[in-house]
Design an enzyme around this catalytic site. Sequence first.
Site, PDB file in Angstrom:
ATOM      1  N   THR A  21       0.819  -1.216   0.000  1.00  0.00           N
ATOM      2  CA  THR A  21       0.000   0.000   0.000  1.00  0.00           C
ATOM      3  C   THR A  21       0.848   1.258   0.000  1.00  0.00           C
ATOM      4  O   THR A  21       0.440   2.294  -0.524  1.00  0.00           O
ATOM      5  CB  THR A  21      -0.947  -0.011   1.225  1.00  0.00           C
ATOM      6  OG1 THR A  21      -1.817  -1.119   1.080  1.00  0.00           O
ATOM      7  CG2 THR A  21      -1.762   1.250   1.338  1.00  0.00           C
ATOM      8  N   SER A  70       1.733  -7.621  -0.710  1.00  0.00           N
ATOM      9  CA  SER A  70       2.515  -8.548   0.113  1.00  0.00           C
ATOM     10  C   SER A  70       1.782  -9.857   0.393  1.00  0.00           C
ATOM     11  O   SER A  70       2.388 -10.830   0.830  1.00  0.00           O
ATOM     12  CB  SER A  70       2.965  -7.888   1.412  1.00  0.00           C
ATOM     13  OG  SER A  70       1.903  -7.773   2.321  1.00  0.00           O
ATOM     14  N   THR A 103       1.821  -4.283   4.253  1.00  0.00           N
ATOM     15  CA  THR A 103       1.708  -4.537   5.691  1.00  0.00           C
ATOM     16  C   THR A 103       1.186  -5.939   6.012  1.00  0.00           C
ATOM     17  O   THR A 103       1.385  -6.426   7.120  1.00  0.00           O
ATOM     18  CB  THR A 103       0.787  -3.494   6.362  1.00  0.00           C
ATOM     19  OG1 THR A 103      -0.504  -3.583   5.768  1.00  0.00           O
ATOM     20  CG2 THR A 103       1.342  -2.097   6.219  1.00  0.00           C
ATOM     21  N   ASP A 104       0.516  -6.575   5.034  1.00  0.00           N
ATOM     22  CA  ASP A 104      -0.156  -7.845   5.357  1.00  0.00           C
ATOM     23  C   ASP A 104       0.806  -8.938   5.810  1.00  0.00           C
ATOM     24  O   ASP A 104       0.484  -9.724   6.695  1.00  0.00           O
ATOM     25  CB  ASP A 104      -0.982  -8.327   4.157  1.00  0.00           C
ATOM     26  CG  ASP A 104      -2.223  -7.463   3.946  1.00  0.00           C
ATOM     27  OD1 ASP A 104      -2.629  -6.755   4.888  1.00  0.00           O
ATOM     28  OD2 ASP A 104      -2.786  -7.493   2.835  1.00  0.00           O
TER      29      ASP A 104
HETATM   30  N1  ASP Z   1      -2.556  -5.618   0.775  1.00  0.00           N
HETATM   31  C1  ASP Z   1      -1.519  -4.669   1.115  1.00  0.00           C
HETATM   32  C2  ASP Z   1      -0.204  -5.409   1.184  1.00  0.00           C
HETATM   33  O1  ASP Z   1       0.080  -6.024   2.162  1.00  0.00           O
HETATM   34  C3  ASP Z   1      -1.837  -4.013   2.393  1.00  0.00           C
HETATM   35  C4  ASP Z   1      -0.852  -2.979   2.855  1.00  0.00           C
HETATM   36  O2  ASP Z   1       0.261  -2.833   2.352  1.00  0.00           O
HETATM   37  O3  ASP Z   1      -1.193  -2.257   3.813  1.00  0.00           O
HETATM   38  O4  ASP Z   1       0.539  -5.401   0.250  1.00  0.00           O
END
Ligand code: ASP
Length: 339
Positions: A21, A70, A103-104
């Site tokens: 993200t 991710s 973040t995932d």
């Molecule tokens: N779906 C995203 C990821 O993990 C979520 C994020 O980055 O906050 O790539």
Amino acid sequence: MRRMTQPQARPRIALVGTGGTIAGAAPAQAGDTSAAYQSAVVTAADLIERVPPLARVAELQAEQLLQIDSADFTDDLLLALARRVAALCVRDDVDGVVVTHGTDTMEESAYFLHLTVKSAKPIVLTGAMRPGTALAADGPVNLLHAVAVAAHASSAGRGVLVVMNEEIHSARDVAKVHAMRLDAFASPHGPLGAVVEGAPRWWRAVARPHTTSSEFDIAAIDTLPLVGVVTSHGHMRRELYDAWVTAGARAIVHAGFGGGTVPAYLKPVLAELCAQGVLMVRASRVGAGPVIRNANFDDDACGSVVTDDQNPPRARLLAALALTCGADAAAMQQVFWRY
Ligand code: ASP
């Protein structure tokens, strides 16, 4: 005689972009607060361009290793990330590394680097809960803080760090604990420190081995053995465990209730799988607090392992690393006590 003041050399930080993200963008019509955006579209070089104060903090070299959500990380990509970070860390012209990451699965990548990259140089992961197009995007300040931490001499030798929302967490402990809020990351034992006035301020250090003191080394790892996780809920079925065995898993993390509890009707199944040579690793789906050996399940009789306080996703990685060293149940138990 006039004293000449030398221009202060800025720390040289390698920025490795992997997507997420923090590299996300929403279409203009989506609105400033929309959750509808596409992750992994902005390059690492462009992320730097958007944060002019970075130039005061460090001399940055950006590269785009991956451009993915991710959620799409596989073990092969994780190994590639660890190899790249390790290669950057040995370079004389790199003082620290920052990885931008979704973040995932950030906690998994951070932990894997924490255990396998043999370097005391600062390695920092960061990301964002909102895309750069959001009205109050968190990515720019997270990136600035991550680079400030990586560039600071006091960050060396602390293991891999996750910098989010002004906090500095150890990769050993941190987890994503909220799906949306900016304070989405937390550590059961609290953060190691915080970014205060643009510099790291430390409160504590991790006691367990990592990076230079870890027995695992990315240079010696070609592939990761398959380890599955089965998360507990009411009305469990043995087929979930059997499916991992059929897929070739050499260990299965049982993410049990509370203290790693095993329902009475599943105890014979876990014992049977242990007897077949599948390493059963008891964790807690709660994600914090220790799993006590031989409490509610006879680990000694079955030959199963408990994870200490490691959460199931990280327990999967630690179990896989232990298997790369040929660990049996007894050796794996020692690994979990140690790390
Ligand atoms: N779906 C995203 C990821 O993990 C979520 C994020 O980055 O906050 O790539």
